[in-house]
Scaffold this motif. Structure first.
Motif, PDB file in Angstrom:
ATOM      1  N   ASN A 117      -7.553 -36.232   0.221  1.00 42.62           N
ATOM      2  CA  ASN A 117      -7.125 -37.300  -0.684  1.00 42.62           C
ATOM      3  C   ASN A 117      -5.635 -37.568  -0.554  1.00 42.62           C
ATOM      4  OD1 ASN A 117      -7.094 -39.275  -2.596  1.00 42.62           O
ATOM      5  ND2 ASN A 117      -7.667 -37.985  -4.314  1.00 42.62           N
ATOM      6  N   VAL A 166     -16.777 -40.373  -1.932  1.00 40.54           N
ATOM      7  CA  VAL A 166     -16.009 -39.555  -2.871  1.00 40.54           C
ATOM      8  C   VAL A 166     -16.901 -38.596  -3.648  1.00 40.54           C
ATOM      9  CG1 VAL A 166     -14.211 -41.303  -3.115  1.00 40.54           C
ATOM     10  CG2 VAL A 166     -16.156 -41.323  -4.691  1.00 40.54           C
ATOM     11  N   GLN A 167     -18.155 -38.472  -3.272  1.00 37.95           N
ATOM     12  CA  GLN A 167     -19.047 -37.536  -3.956  1.00 37.95           C
ATOM     13  C   GLN A 167     -18.714 -36.082  -3.651  1.00 37.95           C
ATOM     14  OE1 GLN A 167     -22.776 -39.175  -2.498  1.00 37.95           O
ATOM     15  NE2 GLN A 167     -23.237 -40.031  -4.497  1.00 37.95           N
ATOM     16  N   LYS A 193     -16.246 -43.615  -8.178  1.00 40.02           N
ATOM     17  CA  LYS A 193     -17.551 -43.066  -8.542  1.00 40.02           C
ATOM     18  C   LYS A 193     -18.297 -43.991  -9.495  1.00 40.02           C
ATOM     19  CE  LYS A 193     -16.785 -38.102  -7.853  1.00 40.02           C
ATOM     20  NZ  LYS A 193     -16.709 -36.773  -8.493  1.00 40.02           N
ATOM     21  N   ALA A 194     -17.567 -44.703 -10.335  1.00 40.70           N
ATOM     22  CA  ALA A 194     -18.207 -45.589 -11.309  1.00 40.70           C
ATOM     23  C   ALA A 194     -18.369 -47.017 -10.796  1.00 40.70           C
ATOM     24  CB  ALA A 194     -17.391 -45.613 -12.606  1.00 40.70           C
ATOM     25  N   GLY A 198     -20.503 -43.879  -5.705  1.00 41.02           N
ATOM     26  CA  GLY A 198     -19.411 -43.097  -5.124  1.00 41.02           C
ATOM     27  C   GLY A 198     -19.240 -43.234  -3.632  1.00 41.02           C
ATOM     28  N   ARG A 207      -1.738 -38.318  -3.798  1.00 39.36           N
ATOM     29  CA  ARG A 207      -3.132 -38.779  -3.846  1.00 39.36           C
ATOM     30  C   ARG A 207      -3.183 -40.289  -3.624  1.00 39.36           C
ATOM     31  NH1 ARG A 207      -6.970 -35.357  -6.053  1.00 39.36           N
ATOM     32  NH2 ARG A 207      -6.157 -33.365  -6.793  1.00 39.36           N
ATOM     33  N   PRO A 242      -8.519 -43.332  -5.597  1.00 41.28           N
ATOM     34  CA  PRO A 242      -8.895 -43.252  -7.012  1.00 41.28           C
ATOM     35  C   PRO A 242     -10.352 -42.797  -7.157  1.00 41.28           C
ATOM     36  CG  PRO A 242      -8.907 -45.529  -6.302  1.00 41.28           C
ATOM     37  CD  PRO A 242      -8.434 -44.719  -5.129  1.00 41.28           C
ATOM     38  N   VAL A 243     -10.573 -41.496  -7.089  1.00 40.62           N
ATOM     39  CA  VAL A 243     -11.929 -40.938  -7.033  1.00 40.62           C
ATOM     40  C   VAL A 243     -12.751 -41.331  -8.259  1.00 40.62           C
ATOM     41  CG1 VAL A 243     -13.262 -38.804  -7.000  1.00 40.62           C
ATOM     42  CG2 VAL A 243     -11.222 -39.024  -5.563  1.00 40.62           C
ATOM     43  N   THR A 244     -12.189 -41.172  -9.451  1.00 35.93           N
ATOM     44  CA  THR A 244     -12.948 -41.440 -10.679  1.00 35.93           C
ATOM     45  C   THR A 244     -13.406 -42.889 -10.740  1.00 35.93           C
ATOM     46  OG1 THR A 244     -11.678 -39.732 -11.827  1.00 35.93           O
ATOM     47  CG2 THR A 244     -12.880 -41.321 -13.188  1.00 35.93           C
ATOM     48  N   ARG A 245     -12.518 -43.814 -10.386  1.00 34.38           N
ATOM     49  CA  ARG A 245     -12.890 -45.227 -10.426  1.00 34.38           C
ATOM     50  C   ARG A 245     -13.958 -45.554  -9.398  1.00 34.38           C
ATOM     51  NH1 ARG A 245      -7.095 -48.454 -11.087  1.00 34.38           N
ATOM     52  NH2 ARG A 245      -6.484 -47.542 -13.086  1.00 34.38           N
TER      53      ARG A 245
END
Length: 735
Positions: free
Chosen positions: A549, A503-504, A447-448, A479, A439, A442-445
């Motif tokens: 990813n 990244v949504q 998005k925020a 995102g 991977r 960093p999808v989570t980061r």
């Protein structure tokens, strides 16, 4: 702090009322222990608190009104069985006559074993909010005594405090929020002061153990300094303040941080300002100087000031506080220092006029967080030189293994590709992928992240490419990371790119448009550790999309279009003249007398278009311009395994100059003849993966034979044959 001050003030008020009650008892020469019930009732009626006296009451007479309370507790009238404070001993003495002048002159005040418990229930109600309030269920007062007036006391001269010293031993303060589940505590509190007089410097020393449960933290701290206050002017100062201590807990991942801070603190409530000057801060290896000022304390505080962080090994510092950085090149982030102006609010901070040095790079500009809760980051920086490669994480084991397998396959194919002779079979099509499945996004980061960045560099090294005058403009919201512009000069050429990363969706979607102009292609390949099969100035325009990813997923889903042109180039280690001579010698039915002298093939132009479908690029119109020759190609490039499969035709355009070998002498019969080549194998081999296509050569031989027979017929028959018959004969042999 305001709530705690209110609590402390109400407790002291209650104690003073108790002292007055004790004075009444003392004036009648009675033992106050015989009047505990009366004292408790006075506490209920006057201070509106529930006072429990389990120990003895000690007392003394004129000129000092002395008092000692042992084993006492205090509760609110709303919850009389749940004390919010208790203590083992309270001892104080007050001069009697100064009280008549609203002056409080005390000797040493000692508090032992104070335990203060503050609780906010699930409805958000704090137990301290009921302190000093009468019980809601209390019956109205009966009798002839008039009700106590609720009018505030007339504003007058405040009480003058004169205390020889204050000592608090083994105190504890606990806060419990049932709504959030958070708990805070201060234990083993030791407080000692010198003489307490208004408008004078009061030596103060405080030690305590602080703790929280979310996250789990323990802090040992000591505060030392001189306190000065003026209640009339509402001015409070903490002079020569020094704070030292150690911290440990979950945020530090089992590590310990030692810290210290010192300086001069001023709070002026009349002007609603606060200052912290001569600031010095240290935390493990970190050392900083600064000054801060806050305005509008009564509304939304506005903070301004300056900060200077001395050079430190940032990687070592972060490791010492339990936040080690990913593996980088040796000595990365070993020299970091910062000087900046600072401004902000409780929810934001801005570092302006910033001068940041990172190893061998210097940045100037602005960095801001507009909203801590939303992670709204704003960056405007200008750097001189920056090597981004040294801060990139190393390849994963999986990626390294795939790269090794891919390299072995290429070397095996290259060993069998004897470009000088062209007699070996075609290399096999590659099957090993060199792309990683790890991977990379960093999808989570993302998005925020709320980002707006504008960064420029005098020189940027990225993927080993030395980019001059680089510009990066990007923003991220909800995102979607948008690359507005990434451009610069590269090897006397230029490039520009823009695109987006969304990244949504379940799989991230990448869109990228690139424009490369007159960049030496061999320099790009060499920077990536590859042997360039070709040289020349590359011009490329592309518009592609991909999803996934990982490198492997993105390449396998690549779709889009591109056009390319390579000018003034050379096919390295691939002599098309040899391939041409071999083909012509076969058609001439002659044997080559020797090998060609040159090993490369220069060309004027190489161009074409690409259509990407799921990682495979189709190139139906490749054209190469070589002096005296024209090369056309039609094939595919499989980016998934970096392989190619092309059919190439070499067309003789009429160059009849003497060739190095008589066997490949070009005559008029070969003009316009297309000699076929087949190129297959790893992309890195370039033209070394090309061989003469003998199947296609047979068709060419038939065409050449037809040309020769037609010439002989013309020579024999001359003008005796009509032009229509000549054309018919040529057509017959040229089929």
């Amino acid at each position: 702090m305001k709530a705690f001050g209110k609590i402390l003030g109400l407790v002291l008020l209650g104690l003073l009322l108790i002292i007055v009650a004790l004075g009444f008892a003392l004036s009648h020469l009675f033992d106050p222990n015989d009047y505990k019930d009366e004292i408790r009732q006075i506490a209920r009626d006057k201070a509106h608190i529930e006072l429990t006296l389990n120990g003895d009451i000690g007392w003394s007479l004129f000129p000092w009104l002395g008092l000692e309370l042992h084993d006492a507790s205090v509760a609110t009238l709303a919850a009389p069985t749940q004390p919010f404070a208790d203590l083992q001993m309270l001892g104080l003495s007050v001069r009697v006559l100064p009280l008549l002048r609203k002056e409080v002159q005390m000797s040493d005040v000692r508090v032992e074993g104070l335990n203060l418990r503050l609780t906010r229930d699930k409805d958000g109600h704090g137990n301290w909010q009921d302190i000093g309030k009468p019980a809601t269920a209390a019956a109205p007062t009966t009798g002839t005594e008039p009700a106590a007036s609720n009018k505030p006391e007339s504003a007058g001269q405040p009480l003058k405090l004169d205390i020889d010293s204050l000592t608090v031993n083994n105190a504890r303060v606990e806060y419990n929020d049932e709504q959030s589940g958070k708990q805070f505590s201060a234990e083993s509190i030791q407080l000692s002061t010198g003489p307490v007089h208004e408008a004078t410097s009061i030596p103060v020393k405080l030690t305590a153990f602080l703790g929280t449960n979310q996250p789990v933290m323990r802090v040992k701290t000591e505060v030392d300094g001189k306190l000065r206050f003026d209640r009339v002017l509402k001015r409070y100062q903490f002079e020569d303040m020094k704070v030292t201590g150690e911290a440990s807990g979950e945020p530090l991942q089992g590590k310990t941080m030692t810290f210290a801070a010192q300086g001069q603190i001023l709070v002026d409530l009349a002007a609603n300002v606060a200052e912290w000057s001569s600031l010095k801060i240290s935390a493990n290896q970190l050392r900083a100087l600064g000054e801060f000022k806050a305005n509008s304390l009564d509304t939304t505080p506005q903070i301004s000031g300056g900060l200077s962080i001395a050079q430190l090994d940032l990687a070592r510092f972060l490791d010492s506080i339990g936040h080690p950085l990913p593996a980088m090149a040796p000595n990365s982030l070993s020299k970091v220092e910062l000087v900046s102006r600072l401004s902000g609010t409780p929810s934001s901070v801005t570092f302006d006029e910033l001068n940041l040095k990172v190893d061998d790079s210097t940045f100037t500009g602005l960095v801001a967080i507009d909203d801590f809760a939303k992670q709204a980051v704003r960056i405007q920086l200008k750097g001189d030189t920056f090597d981004a490669d040294r801060y990139m994480p190393p390849k994963s084991a999986e990626a390294s293994s795939a790269s090794v397998a891919r390299k072995a396959e290429v070397q095996s194919s290259e060993a069998g590709a004897l470009a000088a002779s062209g007699d070996t079979p075609l290399p096999e099509a590659p099957t090993k992928s060199g792309w990683s499945t790890a991977r990379i996004i960093p999808v989570t980061r993302l998005k925020a992240l709320d980002l707006n960045a504008d960064i420029s560099f005098g020189q940027l090294t990225l993927s080993k490419l030395p980019i001059q005058n680089a510009v990066l403009k990007a923003n991220s919201k909800a995102g979607v990371l948008t690359l507005e512009n990434l451009s610069g000069n590269l090897y006397k050429g230029s490039f520009a790119a823009n695109g987006s990363l969304d990244v949504q969706p379940m799989l991230p979607v990448v869109k990228l448009q690139t424009r490369i102009t007159n960049v030496p292609v061999e320099k790009i390949l060499q920077s990536q550790g590859q042997k360039p099969p070709v040289t020349g100035l590359l011009t490329l325009n592309s518009n592609v999309t991909g999803s996934g990813n990982s490198q492997s997923a993105l390449i396998s889903s690549l779709n889009g279009t591109a056009s390319f042109m390579l000018n003034d180039g050379v096919l390295l280690n691939a002599n098309l003249e040899q391939q041409l001579c071999k083909g012509i010698s076969v058609l001439n039915r002659k044997t080559l007398s020797g090998a060609p002298l040159g090993k490369d093939t220069p060309f004027k132009e190489l161009k074409g278009t690409l259509v990407f479908r799921n990682g495979v690029a189709s190139n139906p119109d490749m054209i190469v311009r070589i002096p005296g020759l024209s090369v056309k190609g039609d094939g595919d490039i499989d980016l998934r395994v970096l392989g190619m499969d092309y059919r190439i035709g070499i067309i003789i355009e009429g160059d009849t100059r003497a060739m190095p070998d008589p066997a490949c002498q070009v005559g008029k019969n070969f003009v316009g003849i297309e000699l076929p080549l087949r190129c297959r194998g790893p992309l890195e081999l370039g033209a070394k993966a090309c061989r003469l296509d003998k199947e296609g050569l047979g068709k060419v031989a038939a065409k050449v034979a037809g040309n020769k027979l037609t010439d002989k017929l013309e020579e024999k028959l001359g003008d005796k044959v009509s032009p229509e018959l000549k054309n018919a004969l040529k057509g017959l042999f040229n089929r």
